[in-house]
Design a protein around this motif. Structure first.
Motif, PDB file in Angstrom:
ATOM      1  N   ALA B 177       0.752  -1.127   0.034  1.00  0.00           N
ATOM      2  CA  ALA B 177      -0.055   0.026  -0.044  1.00  0.00           C
ATOM      3  C   ALA B 177       0.711   1.322   0.081  1.00  0.00           C
ATOM      4  O   ALA B 177       0.722   2.405  -0.593  1.00  0.00           O
ATOM      5  CB  ALA B 177      -0.971   0.070   1.034  1.00  0.00           C
ATOM      6  N   SER B 178       1.960   1.207   0.761  1.00  0.00           N
ATOM      7  CA  SER B 178       3.046   2.451   0.830  1.00  0.00           C
ATOM      8  C   SER B 178       3.604   2.562  -0.650  1.00  0.00           C
ATOM      9  O   SER B 178       3.657   3.699  -0.905  1.00  0.00           O
ATOM     10  CB  SER B 178       4.114   2.107   1.857  1.00  0.00           C
ATOM     11  OG  SER B 178       3.460   2.037   2.935  1.00  0.00           O
ATOM     12  N   VAL B 179       3.847   1.655  -1.369  1.00  0.00           N
ATOM     13  CA  VAL B 179       4.473   1.962  -2.660  1.00  0.00           C
ATOM     14  C   VAL B 179       3.348   2.517  -3.259  1.00  0.00           C
ATOM     15  O   VAL B 179       3.520   3.201  -4.408  1.00  0.00           O
ATOM     16  CB  VAL B 179       5.063   0.326  -3.213  1.00  0.00           C
ATOM     17  CG1 VAL B 179       5.076   0.644  -4.804  1.00  0.00           C
ATOM     18  CG2 VAL B 179       5.864  -0.152  -2.728  1.00  0.00           C
ATOM     19  N   ALA B 180       2.043   2.206  -3.327  1.00  0.00           N
ATOM     20  CA  ALA B 180       0.850   2.524  -4.126  1.00  0.00           C
ATOM     21  C   ALA B 180       0.556   4.040  -3.814  1.00  0.00           C
ATOM     22  O   ALA B 180       0.699   4.864  -4.772  1.00  0.00           O
ATOM     23  CB  ALA B 180      -0.141   1.547  -4.102  1.00  0.00           C
ATOM     24  N   ASP B 181       0.355   4.321  -2.654  1.00  0.00           N
ATOM     25  CA  ASP B 181      -0.023   5.430  -2.451  1.00  0.00           C
ATOM     26  C   ASP B 181       0.481   5.820  -0.593  1.00  0.00           C
ATOM     27  O   ASP B 181      -0.267   5.429   0.211  1.00  0.00           O
ATOM     28  CB  ASP B 181      -1.541   5.711  -2.458  1.00  0.00           C
ATOM     29  CG  ASP B 181      -2.005   7.153  -2.405  1.00  0.00           C
ATOM     30  OD1 ASP B 181      -1.115   7.943  -1.682  1.00  0.00           O
ATOM     31  OD2 ASP B 181      -3.014   7.568  -2.764  1.00  0.00           O
ATOM     32  N   ARG B 182       1.590   6.557  -0.769  1.00  0.00           N
ATOM     33  CA  ARG B 182       2.266   6.769   0.851  1.00  0.00           C
ATOM     34  C   ARG B 182       1.264   7.422   1.489  1.00  0.00           C
ATOM     35  O   ARG B 182       1.002   7.332   2.904  1.00  0.00           O
ATOM     36  CB  ARG B 182       3.446   7.493   0.584  1.00  0.00           C
ATOM     37  CG  ARG B 182       4.366   7.193   1.496  1.00  0.00           C
ATOM     38  CD  ARG B 182       5.826   7.869   1.342  1.00  0.00           C
ATOM     39  NE  ARG B 182       6.000   7.883  -0.151  1.00  0.00           N
ATOM     40  CZ  ARG B 182       6.517   8.628  -0.756  1.00  0.00           C
ATOM     41  NH1 ARG B 182       7.263   9.743  -0.147  1.00  0.00           N
ATOM     42  NH2 ARG B 182       6.682   8.763  -2.080  1.00  0.00           N
ATOM     43  N   LEU B 188      -4.105   6.755   6.900  1.00  0.00           N
ATOM     44  CA  LEU B 188      -4.738   5.639   7.799  1.00  0.00           C
ATOM     45  C   LEU B 188      -4.405   5.527   9.271  1.00  0.00           C
ATOM     46  O   LEU B 188      -4.792   4.813   9.993  1.00  0.00           O
ATOM     47  CB  LEU B 188      -4.610   4.400   7.102  1.00  0.00           C
ATOM     48  CG  LEU B 188      -5.511   4.121   5.658  1.00  0.00           C
ATOM     49  CD1 LEU B 188      -4.988   2.772   5.038  1.00  0.00           C
ATOM     50  CD2 LEU B 188      -6.937   4.279   6.108  1.00  0.00           C
ATOM     51  N   GLY B 189      -3.536   6.295   9.656  1.00  0.00           N
ATOM     52  CA  GLY B 189      -3.081   6.397  10.796  1.00  0.00           C
ATOM     53  C   GLY B 189      -1.454   5.462  10.766  1.00  0.00           C
ATOM     54  O   GLY B 189      -1.295   5.339  12.187  1.00  0.00           O
ATOM     55  N   VAL B 190      -0.957   5.000  10.194  1.00  0.00           N
ATOM     56  CA  VAL B 190       0.039   4.199  10.100  1.00  0.00           C
ATOM     57  C   VAL B 190       1.466   5.215   9.961  1.00  0.00           C
ATOM     58  O   VAL B 190       1.293   6.034   9.339  1.00  0.00           O
ATOM     59  CB  VAL B 190       0.276   3.213   8.879  1.00  0.00           C
ATOM     60  CG1 VAL B 190       1.712   2.437   8.978  1.00  0.00           C
ATOM     61  CG2 VAL B 190      -0.995   2.254   9.003  1.00  0.00           C
ATOM     62  N   ASP B 191       2.356   4.897  11.134  1.00  0.00           N
ATOM     63  CA  ASP B 191       3.244   5.741  11.145  1.00  0.00           C
ATOM     64  C   ASP B 191       4.441   5.383   9.896  1.00  0.00           C
ATOM     65  O   ASP B 191       5.062   4.177   9.963  1.00  0.00           O
ATOM     66  CB  ASP B 191       4.122   5.631  12.453  1.00  0.00           C
ATOM     67  CG  ASP B 191       4.929   6.624  12.810  1.00  0.00           C
ATOM     68  OD1 ASP B 191       5.379   7.445  11.512  1.00  0.00           O
ATOM     69  OD2 ASP B 191       5.600   6.871  13.824  1.00  0.00           O
TER      70      ASP B 191
END
Lengths: 256, 295, 328
Positions: B177-182, B188-191
């Motif tokens: 998900a981070s690769v697709a859209d950081r 979403l609240g992920v550090d």
């Protein structure tokens, strides 16, 4: 003589048909408005005309010439110039440098590796800065301008390309009423060689400037007519009021 | 005859797979860190070199499983720590253009490579393959170093492990998900910093482990860091940023170009890497499996 | 690095001052051989050569916004070309130099059409890869480059038939060519073409919608930078009469980028100061550190990125206005 003609133009993003089978004809020298509720596909349509986005279907004709296969820069050289909804300027460069970059392509020697005065381009820059009311700010970096000033600079840059077709995407957004008035005057004062297609949220501005208006709704043409026809149309009112909520639901975060 | 051709070039082809294996281990971390964070870690080659010297340290004198295993463990640990340090160092630059972070890692790479050169000198140092693997075996009637066959196997295993972690676990889903859209992920609240720390740590550990694994083939010597960094970059560019599949295919292709290409047309070897790179970029500007815009 | 200065907004007020300082520096540099020992003169010559490389790189990094990590390749190609010509054809100036610039330009054209399609970090990666491949080529093409032994025994450059053997004369030759190269880049930077390059640096999509084709401009900038880098390589050959693969390797490319970043990208003069620092650390301080100058340079690099995002030029306070945030 038509300045711009769209034949069955469409653009899909995945399953979303942002622009769907749009036919549009803009006569040379007219001021044409393009309105519609949020997500109607106005900005996407603009990008398809300018060549920033490629069409998925249909063709784009500029002054009778098919430009569907041309890149954005090629279309710009054929006379399309645009201002973008979100200002797109050269922020570290000064106001005059911003305009000069556009002006020197038509009036100067952009390919010259030797310093040149480019007097014609500089003169044109001076005129345009005066016209949009930024003469006193000419050496400020564009990044230091206020929001309204950036919109004005955006218009000066677009005009410095000496377009035959000027695309204005929400030019009055974020402007004060006084700045909005100046914008209307500016567009009204443009020579008739320039055809103007204007997308604007502020319907008052559109109806003051445009001679004909196209209403876009969910990617399709709802109606094209004179400002008074559009104002009185029941289906337009319904598009804006009746189904506005649903329309916005559809396009949250989507292009358009 | 195609069979004859294979027979003649078997050793080159196998070498190509061994190099490809090593390149995948090296490139996959680089690719994911870049794809996720836009951080181009130019210290990746230096980490490989540090791993190679660890290999020399623990498996330089004698061939032993204990020494080689210790080297691998130490490399993984050093890599993890180095990844943590790099992540911390780039954090203050998070608001600056990504180029500044790349420049920072370039400075780190220069420092690490020099420190290694000061400690170990300029000679090529030997790393021993563990017992049982430091001899040759018969493959289709040809002798071939057993270690390289094992390396191909290890590469495949790591590829599968990385694939499973990234495609089948929650952490992996986060990485993808981070690769697709950081921005979406951080919304979403992920550090973001923790994800970066984890990925940079894992990628760096893999690079250092690759250094130990490559030791019995290439040894440990100054300059190796640049060579492997370039190869890994070419793999990443060809495969596409942030794509594991891309890194795998890219590594296989470059492995064969490096080995089979050099064997078949030695004069054109240098051009072939560039040629492969150019070809892929012309046909697919974002790499074979790249989804994100270049740059 | 992040924020290349913009020549245009360097206010006119500072221009006479800048010109005066520039003139003083040139006069000072010209007087060097009269007052400085030959060894130190040679070091200053090396600084000038490296500065020319750094300035040519600044055209890409600071003015066009293309950070290259492979620029040493064109420098090395120029050096080899000049060396080969001097050995095999003629040592008569300026033929080796012109050939070096030509070779640099050709090589840049041959590789640039691929590299300039990309931008940002992707460009950094591509140029790094291209530079390394050219490095490998130099190492394997022994009949021309001498492989890892390098190209040595290069005769001294001749001016009108007489060889420039004295360190002082050679230095003046280097200085003259440096000034010409610097002036060319200064003019290009101030030209309409230079303005287009800055436009591409700051907002490439907008340039496209204004009707420019960024690809062409970037390619010309790349070729031009390659030509001047080749010229600097030719000078290197004239100065040290030896070319090795290290001259076109990754470390040289990284140090050139370091010089640009330390000095202040986009200013042209800043990278000259950066080059001076890099060469002083590498060649003057390096021997005392047992040849481990790159260690110090790496540390300087790290510190620069943290402390001087705009390099020396930023320190000089030419741009006191805070720059607007970079677009996301």
């Amino acid at each position: 003589m038509t300045a711009l003609e769209l034949r069955g133009v469409g653009r899909q993003f995945g399953a979303l048909r942002a622009v769907d089978d749009v036919d549009l004809t803009v006569a040379a020298g007219t001021r044409h408005g393009l309105i519609g509720p949020n997500g109607a596909g106005k900005s996407t349509l603009f990008k398809l005309i300018a060549g920033t986005l490629r069409v998925s279907a249909g063709s784009v004709l500029l002054a009778g010439r098919d430009v569907t296969g041309l890149r954005e820069s090629q279309r710009a050289r054929l006379g399309i110039s645009q201002t973008l909804q979100h200002s797109s300027l050269f922020l570290p460069l000064s106001v005059q440098q911003n305009v000069l970059l556009a002006a020197q392509r038509r009036h100067g020697n952009p390919g010259s590796l030797w310093p040149r005065r480019q007097a014609a381009a500089r003169d044109r820059m001076g005129e345009l800065l005066a016209a949009v009311g930024l003469s006193t700010r000419r050496s400020a970096p564009a990044g230091d301008l206020s929001h309204g000033e950036r919109r004005q600079l955006e218009i000066a840059v677009a005009l410095a390309c000496e377009p035959s077709l000027l695309l204005l995407d929400e030019p009055a957004a974020g402007m004060s009423p006084a700045e909005g008035d100046r914008l209307v005057e500016l567009v009204q004062a443009l020579p008739r060689e320039v055809t103007v297609l204007i997308v604007e949220h502020d319907l008052d501005v559109v109806f003051r400037v445009a001679e004909s208006v196209t209403v876009l709704h969910l990617g399709q043409v709802l109606l094209t007519g004179s400002p008074s026809q559009v104002r009185e149309s029941a289906s337009v009112r319904e598009a804006y009021l009746g189904t506005a909520d649903r329309a916005e639901l559809f396009v949250q975060g989507g292009p358009g | 005859m195609i069979v004859d051709w294979f027979d003649t070039n078997l050793v080159s082809i196998l070498n190509g797979f061994a190099i490809g294996s090593l390149l995948f281990i090296l490139a996959v971390g680089l690719s994911i860190v870049f794809g996720m964070m836009d951080v181009l870690n130019l210290a990746h080659g230096a980490l490989y070199l540090a791993g190679a010297y660890l290999g020399y340290q623990f498996a330089g004198d004698t061939s032993s499983w204990l020494g080689f295993g210790t080297a691998l463990g130490a490399a993984a640990l050093v890599g993890l720590l180095a990844g943590g340090v790099l992540s911390t160092m780039t954090e203050p630059l998070a608001r600056r253009p990504h180029l500044d972070q790349a420049l920072l890692t370039l400075g780190v790479a220069l420092v690490v490579a020099e420190l290694l050169a000061i400690s170990y000198g300029n000679d090529v140092l030997r790393v021993n393959a563990p017992p049982g693997l430091n001899e040759s075996v018969q493959v289709f009637g040809r002798t071939y170093p057993a270690y390289r066959l094992a390396l191909i196997g290890v590469g495949l295993m790591i590829a599968i492990a990385v694939y499973v972690v990234v495609e089948r676990t929650t952490i992996g889903a986060l990485v993808r998900a981070s690769v697709a859209d950081r921005d979406m992920v951080s919304a979403l609240g992920v550090d973001n910093r923790k994800v970066k720390l984890a990925v940079l740590g894992a990628g760096s550990a893999l690079a250092a482990v690759a250094g130990v694994l490559g030791g019995p083939i290439y040894g440990a010597a100054p300059g190796l860091d640049e060579t492997v960094l370039i190869l890994a970059l070419v793999v990443v560019v060809i495969g596409g940023l942030g794509s594991i599949k891309g890194a795998f295919i890219g590594a296989l292709v470059i492995g064969q170009v490096e080995s089979l290409g050099r064997a078949l047309v030695p004069d054109l070897a240098s051009f072939m890497l560039f040629g492969a790179l150019a070809l892929v970029l012309i046909v697919r500007p974002r790499g074979l499996f790249g989804a994100k815009a270049a740059g | 690095m992040s924020t290349p200065a913009d020549a245009e907004t360097v206010t006119t007020r500072t221009r006479p001052v800048g010109a005066a300082i520039g003139l003083l520096v040139v006069v000072g540099l010209a007087l060097v051989p009269l007052f400085v020992a030959p060894y130190e003169t040679t070091i200053i010559g090396r600084i000038l050569i490296f500065a020319l490389l750094a300035v040519s790189l600044d055209l890409l990094v600071g003015i066009t916004g293309l950070p290259s990590l492979g620029h040493a390749a064109y420098f090395g190609i120029g050096a080899y070309t000049a060396g080969w010509l001097t050995i095999n054809v003629t040592a008569e100036a300026p033929i080796p130099l012109l050939a070096a610039a030509g070779a640099g330009a050709l090589a840049a054209a041959a590789t640039g059409w691929l590299a300039v399609r990309s931008g940002g970090i992707f460009f950094l990666m591509l140029t790094l890869a291209i530079g390394e491949l050219i490095f490998q080529l130099a190492q394997s093409w022994e009949s021309v480059t001498g492989g890892s032994n390098g190209l040595y025994g290069i005769p001294a450059v001749q001016l009108a038939g007489s060889p420039l053997v004295l360190a002082g004369l050679r230095y003046w030759y280097v200085l003259a060519v440096f000034l010409i190269g610097y002036a060319v880049l200064r003019l290009v930077s101030a030209s309409p073409f230079g303005a287009v390059l800055r436009g591409i640096r700051d907002n490439e999509p907008r340039m496209r919608s204004l009707g420019y084709s960024p690809f062409r401009y970037k390619l010309v900038a790349f070729v031009l930078a390659g030509a001047v880098a080749g010229l600097a390589g030719g000078l290197l050959t004239a100065q040290q009469r030896l070319v090795t693969t290290a001259d076109l390797g990754f470390t040289t490319a990284a140090l050139a980028l370091l010089a640009v970043v330390i000095g202040g990208a986009g200013t042209l003069w800043g990278p000259c100061l950066g080059a001076a620092l890099v060469v002083l650390i590498r060649d003057a301080l390096g021997p005392r550190l047992d040849g481990h100058g790159p260690l110090v340079l790496g540390l300087v690099f790290i510190l620069t990125v943290y402390l001087l995002p705009r390099g020396f030029a930023g320190l000089a306070g030419l741009r006191f206005r805070r720059r607007p945030a970079e677009p996301a």
